[in-house]
Design an enzyme around this catalytic site. Structure first.
Site, PDB file in Angstrom:
ATOM      1  N   ASP A  46      31.980  11.551-103.276  1.00 43.60           N
ATOM      2  CA  ASP A  46      33.068  12.488-102.994  1.00 43.60           C
ATOM      3  C   ASP A  46      34.192  11.771-102.254  1.00 43.60           C
ATOM      4  O   ASP A  46      34.037  11.393-101.096  1.00 43.60           O
ATOM      5  CB  ASP A  46      32.540  13.643-102.112  1.00 43.60           C
ATOM      6  CG  ASP A  46      33.632  14.665-101.837  1.00 43.60           C
ATOM      7  OD1 ASP A  46      33.797  15.571-102.666  1.00 43.60           O
ATOM      8  OD2 ASP A  46      34.328  14.537-100.815  1.00 43.60           O
ATOM      9  N   TYR A  51      42.172  10.315 -98.697  1.00 46.71           N
ATOM     10  CA  TYR A  51      41.339   9.362 -97.951  1.00 46.71           C
ATOM     11  C   TYR A  51      41.840   7.925 -98.135  1.00 46.71           C
ATOM     12  O   TYR A  51      41.412   7.026 -97.404  1.00 46.71           O
ATOM     13  CB  TYR A  51      39.864   9.433 -98.372  1.00 46.71           C
ATOM     14  CG  TYR A  51      39.213  10.795 -98.262  1.00 46.71           C
ATOM     15  CD1 TYR A  51      39.823  11.846 -97.568  1.00 46.71           C
ATOM     16  CD2 TYR A  51      37.984  11.046 -98.849  1.00 46.71           C
ATOM     17  CE1 TYR A  51      39.238  13.096 -97.489  1.00 46.71           C
ATOM     18  CE2 TYR A  51      37.381  12.298 -98.774  1.00 46.71           C
ATOM     19  CZ  TYR A  51      38.021  13.319 -98.099  1.00 46.71           C
ATOM     20  OH  TYR A  51      37.426  14.553 -98.025  1.00 46.71           O
ATOM     21  N   LYS A  76      40.138  14.691-105.095  1.00 46.13           N
ATOM     22  CA  LYS A  76      40.849  15.934-104.754  1.00 46.13           C
ATOM     23  C   LYS A  76      42.354  15.728-104.776  1.00 46.13           C
ATOM     24  O   LYS A  76      42.854  14.670-104.369  1.00 46.13           O
ATOM     25  CB  LYS A  76      40.434  16.417-103.347  1.00 46.13           C
ATOM     26  CG  LYS A  76      38.928  16.412-103.120  1.00 46.13           C
ATOM     27  CD  LYS A  76      38.508  16.973-101.776  1.00 46.13           C
ATOM     28  CE  LYS A  76      37.056  16.636-101.488  1.00 46.13           C
ATOM     29  NZ  LYS A  76      36.832  15.321-100.883  1.00 46.13           N
ATOM     30  N   HIS A 109      42.511  20.346-102.822  1.00 47.33           N
ATOM     31  CA  HIS A 109      41.939  20.023-101.507  1.00 47.33           C
ATOM     32  C   HIS A 109      42.061  21.184-100.512  1.00 47.33           C
ATOM     33  O   HIS A 109      41.119  21.466 -99.776  1.00 47.33           O
ATOM     34  CB  HIS A 109      42.642  18.766-100.965  1.00 47.33           C
ATOM     35  CG  HIS A 109      41.815  17.965-100.013  1.00 47.33           C
ATOM     36  ND1 HIS A 109      41.893  16.593 -99.950  1.00 47.33           N
ATOM     37  CD2 HIS A 109      40.910  18.323 -99.079  1.00 47.33           C
ATOM     38  CE1 HIS A 109      41.059  16.154 -99.011  1.00 47.33           C
ATOM     39  NE2 HIS A 109      40.454  17.179 -98.475  1.00 47.33           N
TER      40      HIS A 109
HETATM   41  P1  NDP Z   1      29.347  14.525 -91.758  1.00 49.77           P
HETATM   42  O1  NDP Z   1      28.907  15.877 -91.307  1.00 49.77           O
HETATM   43  O2  NDP Z   1      28.841  13.982 -93.036  1.00 49.77           O
HETATM   44  O3  NDP Z   1      29.041  13.528 -90.563  1.00 49.77           O
HETATM   45  C1  NDP Z   1      29.410  12.187 -90.611  1.00 49.77           C
HETATM   46  C2  NDP Z   1      29.169  11.597 -89.228  1.00 49.77           C
HETATM   47  O4  NDP Z   1      27.773  11.718 -88.901  1.00 49.77           O
HETATM   48  C3  NDP Z   1      29.510  10.143 -89.132  1.00 49.77           C
HETATM   49  O5  NDP Z   1      30.026   9.919 -87.835  1.00 49.77           O
HETATM   50  C4  NDP Z   1      28.156   9.429 -89.277  1.00 49.77           C
HETATM   51  O6  NDP Z   1      28.144   8.239 -88.545  1.00 49.77           O
HETATM   52  C5  NDP Z   1      27.210  10.448 -88.675  1.00 49.77           C
HETATM   53  N1  NDP Z   1      25.904  10.441 -89.348  1.00 49.77           N
HETATM   54  C6  NDP Z   1      25.675  10.411 -90.677  1.00 49.77           C
HETATM   55  N2  NDP Z   1      24.360  10.418 -90.935  1.00 49.77           N
HETATM   56  C7  NDP Z   1      23.738  10.467 -89.738  1.00 49.77           C
HETATM   57  C8  NDP Z   1      22.387  10.483 -89.361  1.00 49.77           C
HETATM   58  N3  NDP Z   1      21.405  10.436 -90.274  1.00 49.77           N
HETATM   59  N4  NDP Z   1      22.091  10.527 -88.036  1.00 49.77           N
HETATM   60  C9  NDP Z   1      23.074  10.569 -87.098  1.00 49.77           C
HETATM   61  N5  NDP Z   1      24.382  10.562 -87.411  1.00 49.77           N
HETATM   62  C10 NDP Z   1      24.718  10.504 -88.721  1.00 49.77           C
HETATM   63  O7  NDP Z   1      30.963  14.570 -91.720  1.00 49.77           O
HETATM   64  P2  NDP Z   1      32.176  14.262 -92.706  1.00 49.77           P
HETATM   65  O8  NDP Z   1      33.329  14.918 -92.054  1.00 49.77           O
HETATM   66  O9  NDP Z   1      32.287  12.864 -93.084  1.00 49.77           O
HETATM   67  O10 NDP Z   1      31.841  15.119 -94.021  1.00 49.77           O
HETATM   68  C11 NDP Z   1      31.136  14.598 -95.126  1.00 49.77           C
HETATM   69  C12 NDP Z   1      32.041  14.505 -96.335  1.00 49.77           C
HETATM   70  O11 NDP Z   1      32.615  15.774 -96.653  1.00 49.77           O
HETATM   71  C13 NDP Z   1      33.274  13.621 -96.119  1.00 49.77           C
HETATM   72  O12 NDP Z   1      32.971  12.248 -96.100  1.00 49.77           O
HETATM   73  C14 NDP Z   1      34.145  14.059 -97.269  1.00 49.77           C
HETATM   74  O13 NDP Z   1      33.690  13.469 -98.477  1.00 49.77           O
HETATM   75  C15 NDP Z   1      33.901  15.566 -97.264  1.00 49.77           C
HETATM   76  N6  NDP Z   1      34.924  16.290 -96.490  1.00 49.77           N
HETATM   77  C16 NDP Z   1      35.764  17.147 -97.176  1.00 49.77           C
HETATM   78  C17 NDP Z   1      36.731  17.866 -96.525  1.00 49.77           C
HETATM   79  C18 NDP Z   1      37.582  18.809 -97.294  1.00 49.77           C
HETATM   80  O14 NDP Z   1      38.559  19.331 -96.744  1.00 49.77           O
HETATM   81  N7  NDP Z   1      37.301  19.068 -98.548  1.00 49.77           N
HETATM   82  C19 NDP Z   1      36.969  17.727 -95.076  1.00 49.77           C
HETATM   83  C20 NDP Z   1      36.014  16.823 -94.420  1.00 49.77           C
HETATM   84  C21 NDP Z   1      35.041  16.165 -95.114  1.00 49.77           C
HETATM   85  P3  NDP Z   1      28.224   6.760 -89.205  1.00 49.77           P
HETATM   86  O15 NDP Z   1      29.113   6.827 -90.392  1.00 49.77           O
HETATM   87  O16 NDP Z   1      28.778   5.943 -88.082  1.00 49.77           O
HETATM   88  O17 NDP Z   1      26.811   6.384 -89.557  1.00 49.77           O
END
Ligand code: NDP
Length: 277
Positions: A46, A51, A76, A109
């Site tokens: 995704d 991004y 998106k 988006h």
């Molecule tokens: P997430 O809820 O996926 O959380 C990501 C964070 O959690 C990062 O800091 C990561 O750290 C940490 N993390 C991931 N796995 C673990 C784990 N197993 N244990 C502990 N910490 C963990 O947040 P996102 O905001 O990135 O959302 C996911 C996806 O959703 C985005 O990447 C994007 O593709 C989509 N999105 C879409 C939006 C929209 O408007 N349509 C808006 C926001 C997101 P680290 O990377 O340092 O490991």
């Protein structure tokens, strides 16, 4: 290697229920992050124009050697590209950046209701879909009022609504509305960005009992509700951990305990008022 279950979208297209998100992964790190995810067994990625890392995603896909029809790629339409002609151009630019000739899922988006352009953007997505350039079209951050306009004036029902969704923001009404209209709900920030949620006693107690991590318990909660999830991580051990969620089950009481954390807690903007271009 883990096989991720698929959900059948309302047009028959199959979408993996768990994918890999790349929001806020800087372009220079994106290729390696996506390569790690693909090696671990993720097949759904995704991304979004906003991004800035579509080209890096494309590089990782090209180098992976994985057959195109095994991959499910979502991007998106960014807010500033809304409008019929601008959407068609933005789609072409995304395909070129990704190095693909067809997309699996294209989403608007944000609705930006004050600008009144999401419907003309949707007509462009309907054209791209009719032309066979994208296998499914959908929206992101749409509320029922925005979706109703598409139902009333459009010809295609969105296949997916990607919304902020996690135990702090359970979105009961919107999930029910999506389901009633045959729209799959996809959860963004499924881990609530990896913050306090993963330290909640309601989550850590279940994790300890099951010998799983808090993130795995939260992802399992989503899967059992029927959500599509796209956790993001740039940490290889977490990338693997987040995929390893198909060998255990939460009880109904566990699911209810996580759902009880709901406090309407958004980490991101309110779709009714967000207006950034
Ligand atoms: P997430 O809820 O996926 O959380 C990501 C964070 O959690 C990062 O800091 C990561 O750290 C940490 N993390 C991931 N796995 C673990 C784990 N197993 N244990 C502990 N910490 C963990 O947040 P996102 O905001 O990135 O959302 C996911 C996806 O959703 C985005 O990447 C994007 O593709 C989509 N999105 C879409 C939006 C929209 O408007 N349509 C808006 C926001 C997101 P680290 O990377 O340092 O490991």
């Amino acid at each position: 290697m883990t096989t991720v279950p698929v959900l059948k979208l309302n047009n028959g297209v199959e979408m993996p229920q768990l994918g890999f998100g790349v929001f806020q992964v800087p372009p220079p790190e994106t290729k390696a992050a996506v390569a790690t995810a693909l090696k671990a067994g993720y097949r759904s990625i995704d991304t979004a124009t906003a991004y800035g890392n579509e080209a890096a995603v494309g590089d990782a896909l090209a180098e992976s050697g994985i057959a195109r029809d095994e991959l499910f790629i979502t991007t998106k339409l960014w807010n500033s590209d809304q409008g019929y002609d601008t959407t068609l151009r933005a789609f072409d630019a995304s395909l070129a950046a990704l190095g693909l000739d067809r997309l699996d899922l294209y989403l608007i988006h944000w609705p930006l209701p004050r600008r009144g352009k999401y419907f003309s953007s949707w007509k462009a997505l309907e054209k791209l879909y009719a032309d066979g350039l994208v296998r499914a079209i959908g929206v992101s951050n749409f509320q029922p009022s925005h979706l109703r306009r598409l139902f009333d004036e459009g010809t295609v029902i969105p296949a997916v609504n990607q919304i902020e969704l996690h135990p702090y923001l359970v979105q009961r009404e919107l999930r029910a509305f999506d389901a009633e209209h045959g729209i799959a709900t996809e959860a963004w920030s499924p881990l609530a960005k990896g913050g306090d949620l993963l330290r909640e006693p309601a989550v850590t107690q279940v994790a300890e009992r099951l010998g799983r991590t808090p993130a795995q318990v939260v992802l399992r909660w989503h899967l059992q509700l029927g959500n599509v999830v796209i956790p993001k991580s740039v940490t290889p051990a977490r990338v693997a951990e987040n995929l390893d969620v198909f060998g255990f089950t939460l009880t109904d009481a566990d699911v209810a305990a996580l759902s009880a954390l709901d406090r309407g807690g958004r980490t991101g903007p309110d779709p009714d008022t967000f207006d950034l271009v």
